[in-house]
Enzyme design. Structure first.
Site, PDB file in Angstrom:
ATOM      1  N   ASP A 160      21.889 124.990  32.108  1.00  0.00           N
ATOM      2  CA  ASP A 160      22.595 126.161  32.619  1.00  0.00           C
ATOM      3  C   ASP A 160      24.103 125.993  32.624  1.00  0.00           C
ATOM      4  O   ASP A 160      24.835 126.953  32.822  1.00  0.00           O
ATOM      5  CB  ASP A 160      22.176 126.397  34.079  1.00  0.00           C
ATOM      6  CG  ASP A 160      20.983 127.302  34.177  1.00  0.00           C
ATOM      7  OD1 ASP A 160      20.537 127.789  33.137  1.00  0.00           O
ATOM      8  OD2 ASP A 160      20.509 127.506  35.305  1.00  0.00           O
TER       9      ASP A 160
HETATM   10  C1  BGC Z   1      23.562 123.943  38.570  1.00  0.00           C
HETATM   11  C2  BGC Z   1      22.360 124.036  37.672  1.00  0.00           C
HETATM   12  C3  BGC Z   1      21.593 125.283  37.955  1.00  0.00           C
HETATM   13  C4  BGC Z   1      22.508 126.494  37.941  1.00  0.00           C
HETATM   14  C5  BGC Z   1      21.758 127.767  38.242  1.00  0.00           C
HETATM   15  C6  BGC Z   1      24.358 125.222  38.494  1.00  0.00           C
HETATM   16  O1  BGC Z   1      25.445 125.181  39.380  1.00  0.00           O
HETATM   17  O2  BGC Z   1      24.345 122.835  38.207  1.00  0.00           O
HETATM   18  O3  BGC Z   1      21.538 122.888  37.828  1.00  0.00           O
HETATM   19  O4  BGC Z   1      20.614 125.441  36.975  1.00  0.00           O
HETATM   20  O5  BGC Z   1      23.570 126.317  38.821  1.00  0.00           O
HETATM   21  O6  BGC Z   1      21.697 128.111  39.543  1.00  0.00           O
HETATM   22  C1  NOJ Z   2      18.222 123.906  37.445  1.00  0.00           C
HETATM   23  C2  NOJ Z   2      17.744 125.261  37.016  1.00  0.00           C
HETATM   24  O1  NOJ Z   2      16.831 125.785  37.965  1.00  0.00           O
HETATM   25  C3  NOJ Z   2      17.102 125.183  35.650  1.00  0.00           C
HETATM   26  O2  NOJ Z   2      16.716 126.463  35.238  1.00  0.00           O
HETATM   27  C4  NOJ Z   2      18.011 124.526  34.657  1.00  0.00           C
HETATM   28  O3  NOJ Z   2      17.282 124.378  33.457  1.00  0.00           O
HETATM   29  C5  NOJ Z   2      18.468 123.172  35.128  1.00  0.00           C
HETATM   30  N1  NOJ Z   2      19.048 123.283  36.441  1.00  0.00           N
HETATM   31  C6  NOJ Z   2      19.432 122.509  34.162  1.00  0.00           C
HETATM   32  O4  NOJ Z   2      20.688 123.109  34.183  1.00  0.00           O
END
Ligand code: BGC
Ligand code: NOJ
Length: 812
Positions: A487
């Site tokens: 993400d």
């Molecule tokens: C986090 C991710 C997460 C994303 C969506 C980001 O700040 O680092 O792990 O998937 O937010 O909420």
């Molecule tokens: C947490 C999120 O819930 C997931 O959708 C994502 O793939 C990972 N972080 C990696 O960024």
């Protein structure tokens, strides 16, 4: 340093001191009513939606930590000394303390002043309430005269509003107290048909429902004025902060026991039956009082608890293994499966790290979680798939998230993540492999929740595949959109506004930035799709998917290889990301795991080479880091990934979700030793001895362990709600132990460590029970199969009509 131990026979983790490095939590509830509960009774409860139907208050990231909970106080009437039998909130030294987190319940037992107190918290199946089952034993020589106080602080339903909108909500709180039951009914007078209740099985000597009356001015929960003076205020809340507190007087002779039950719950009335009498403002209690009464009855509570235990035995009984490794056994048999069910129930909404107000259900998260729970609750998995598919867009694209209460897609939390639609193909394939229910492919499902747009589920999957093909970049690789699985890899965002959300802010058009990870995921998903298509004689689609997968694999070979590993992406300017050419972020884990899982490079040595680069560059004693070297400064063209200090989260943390992809990849090139070694590095049970470093619960996976560049390398964060649970479960059970459901039946293809002499397993699958015995004869992975004593060609166990099947696997 350890803070407890596993009691595998009872399927419990036993915490032996209250001051764990972080609150070590557990979950209550499996259907609609849920709670999180820490080892000192902290936490909160909600009905279905952790934001919109919050029952009790919790103060995230406050001090002291873990404030807000299910509180009990015992007061010695001789001298007024009082304490909390669950340690919090008074934090009095206890002579004994033990917390047992089990499957759907938590029991805390302590001893102080010769009073042994045991309290078990659980949510009965199909009930919108939780029971606190308190037993007191006088283990001393003298009569004990005690006051027992309970306390919960109600949240005014919408947890966000509750924590922010004080100009209104300090005036709206309302309760009713009838027959010792505190009913919390804020906003019931207007548009809400629901209220909360808190009841006690014993006659009361007093109660409170106004927080400040109970606590006294400037007192905290550790020193409520009512408890100090030994007398409740019998207060009725009006505005401010409604609470529920009971006061029971107890006398215990030496050796005497007393059981006191509390029930805290949620109830809805029909909108035309809210008040009794109808023209009053008093809650109509006709339907709620029988429910309350039944859970203040000890016999009924015992039955309800047994039913909960039985349910978990059924769920976990689908797969039980007996291997030479205790960590494998207890994670597979108990805790990893349990965590998968928690992700099914909670997605990413409520944990010690997820505040319950932020997120709905992620599209990709939900589909991946399914891989870990489908075998335990196939019917509910089916329903979940259809719910998720109904949020899919006609383009084949997906809302990134949908709301569990409405089951509708929610654009406000971001969209345009180009990996999203592909995950549903994996989820449906896993569901069909488990159940053989090909009929699900014909189910009519709407797009974007719009009636009249129904198309068979199979067509939804086809559109997912097409979505990628419609969005290819200059190298023939999939365009990344806002981001892919990672993400934080935001190649089109170019955010230079402080605080701006990378998830929602406007993106550039994005006709250049490509993801090598999505390419691998596509090859995997298209292959699954082709197999599904073959099975329902959609041969044209099958052929199209096979061709597309081949084409994509070729594009990866041509443009996705950096020399010793797979590239990660191409950015907005067409520059390679995850290349030795860069000074930072030279190698990323995701494309190594995913491309090899998709079979790319297995024939030509690249898979092996990529995995050995992973081993050299990314593997640490605490797991495999997500990338190396971490980014030391913000890079506008890469986005959120470079916002994290080096070693944390997506910037070089050990992002545990990705590790099982590498484990699976290792099994695909036959390296059982390495796969299992990686498995143990992040296995929470195997890390329990390092709890002082790891800090999170030793019974569940965390999303992240700080990477080698972080000062706290080895420290876990974001435990419980992570795709890590499902993928580790898949890696160990289906690829290392090799018990793998496929469309054609159960495949047995273990790739286990060379020094294991074998293992045993019992797997319930499509109505039959398979008793599996794996024996090593040589050090390799070649399988010979005997089914009910008869040799079988290949690795596929022929489908059984039911009953018991004996399967012997010899590995050479
Ligand atoms: C986090 C991710 C997460 C994303 C969506 C980001 O700040 O680092 O792990 O998937 O937010 O909420
Ligand atoms: C947490 C999120 O819930 C997931 O959708 C994502 O793939 C990972 N972080 C990696 O960024």
């Amino acid at each position: 340093m350890q803070y407890g131990f596993f009691d595998d026979d009872r399927r419990e983790y036993v915490i032996t001191r209250p001051d764990t490095p972080l609150p070590w939590i557990n979950y209550l509830g499996t259907d609609g009513y849920f709670g999180i509960i820490s080892n000192t009774a902290g936490g909160y409860s909600f009905y279905r939606d952790a934001r919109l139907r919050r029952l009790t208050r919790y103060r995230y990231n406050g001090v002291p930590t873990d404030a807000g909970g299910r509180y009990l106080y015992l007061r010695d009437r001789r001298d007024g000394h009082f304490w909390s039998p669950t340690w919090q909130p008074t934090r009095t030294d206890l002579d004994e303390y033990q917390c047992r987190h089990g499957l759907g319940y938590t029991t805390i037992r302590s001893r102080h002043r010769d009073i042994e107190a045991t309290v078990r918290f659980f949510v009965p199946i199909d009930q919108n309430l939780e029971v606190w089952d308190l037993s007191l034993l006088n283990a001393g020589e003298e009569t004990a005269r005690l006051s027992v106080f309970s306390a919960v602080e109600f949240a005014l339903w919408d947890a966000w509003d509750d924590a922010t909108n004080f100009q209104r909500n300090l005036s709206t709180g309302e309760v009713e107290v009838v027959d010792g039951i505190v009913y919390h009914k804020t906003e019931y007078r207007e548009r809400r048909n629901h209220f909360a209740f808190f009841a006690c099985s014993e006659p009361l000597v007093g109660f409170d429902s106004q927080r400040d009356e109970f606590l006294g001015r400037y007192h905290g929960w550790d020193r409520p004025a009512a408890v100090e003076r030994g007398e409740s205020g019998n207060s009725i809340a009006h505005g401010w902060a409604p609470i529920g507190s009971h006061h029971v007087a107890v006398s215990l002779e030496p050796g005497e026991r007393r059981r006191i039950l509390f029930a805290l719950g949620y109830h809805e009335n029909p909108s035309d039956r809210k008040f009794d009498p109808p023209d009053s403002q008093a809650i109509d209690r006709t339907t709620v009082t029988p429910v309350i009464a039944s859970f203040l009855d000890p016999g009924h509570v015992d039955e309800a608890f047994q039913a909960l235990e039985d349910r978990w035995s059924r769920y976990l009984g689908v797969l039980q293994v007996d291997t030479p490794d205790v960590h494998t056994n207890r994670m597979v048999n108990i805790w990893n499966a349990y965590q998968c069910m928690v992700t099914f129930n909670l997605s990413r909404s409520a944990s010690y790290f997820e505040s319950g107000v932020g997120r709905g259900m992620g599209f990709r998260d939900t589909n991946q979680d399914l891989l870990g729970f489908v075998h335990m609750v196939p019917d509910r998995a089916r329903e979940r798939i259809l719910d998720v598919a109904a949020t899919q867009l006609e383009t084949g694209g997906a809302y990134h998230q949908y709301q569990p209460l409405t089951k509708r897609g929610n654009d406000a939390v971001g969209g345009n993540f180009n990996d999203d639609p592909l995950w549903i193909v994996l989820a449906v394939a896993a569901y069909v492999a488990e159940t053989g229910d090909f009929a699900i492919l014909d189910e009519p499902v709407v797009f974007d929740n719009r009636p009249g747009t129904e198309a068979p589920l199979f067509e939804h999957l086809d559109r997912s595949i097409q979505y990628t093909l419609d969005r290819l970049g200059p190298h023939g690789l999939p365009l990344i959109g806002r981001a892919d699985w990672n993400d934080c890899l935001n190649l089109n965002t170019f955010s230079d506004e402080p605080g701006e959300s990378f998830q929602t802010t406007t993106n550039r058009d994005g006709k250049v930035a490509e993801s090598v990870f999505i390419a691998g995921l596509f090859v995997l998903a298209a292959a699954e799709m082709a197999q599904l298509a073959h099975r329902i004689a959609a041969n044209e689609i099958a052929r199209r998917c096979e061709q597309a997968a081949e084409g994509m694999a070729a594009a990866v070979a041509r443009h996705g290889w950096d020399g010793a590993w797979f590239l990660r992406a191409y950015d907005h300017f067409g520059n390679a990301v995850g290349s030795h050419d860069d000074s930072e972020g030279q190698i990323f884990i995701e494309p190594q795991g995913m491309n090899v899982m998709a079979g790319i490079g297995i024939g030509d040595g690249r898979a092996r080479q990529a995995l050995s680069s992973v081993h050299e560059r990314l593997a640490t004693d605490h797991g495999i880091a997500i990338l190396e070297p971490p980014f030391t400064r913000y890079r506008l063209e890469l986005g959120e990934i470079t916002t994290y200090p080096p070693g944390y989260k997506e910037n070089g943390g050990i992002f545990c979700h990705t590790n099982p992809w590498v484990m699976i990849a290792e099994t695909m090139i036959g390296s059982g030793d390495r796969a299992h070694d990686y498995y143990l590095r992040i296995n929470p049970s195997a890390r329990a001895e390092q709890s002082a470093i790891h800090r999170c619960e030793p019974y569940v996976y965390a999303q992240m362990i700080a990477g080698p560049a972080a000062p706290s390398h080895g420290e876990a964060k974001n435990s419980w709600l992570s795709g890590t649970a499902a993928w580790n479960y898949v890696a160990i059970t289906q690829w290392i132990l090799g018990i793998r459901p496929t469309l054609d039946g159960l495949r047995l293809q273990p790739v286990i460590p060379a020094d294991w002499d074998g293992f045993r397993a019992i797997r319930r699958y499509r109505g039959a029970t398979y008793h599996i015995e794996v024996r090593r004869r040589g050090r390799g992975n070649n399988v010979s199969l005997l089914v009910d004593g008869v040799p079988i060609e290949g690795t596929l166990v022929p489908a059984a009509a039911g009953g018991e099947v004996q399967v012997e696997v010899v590995l050479e």
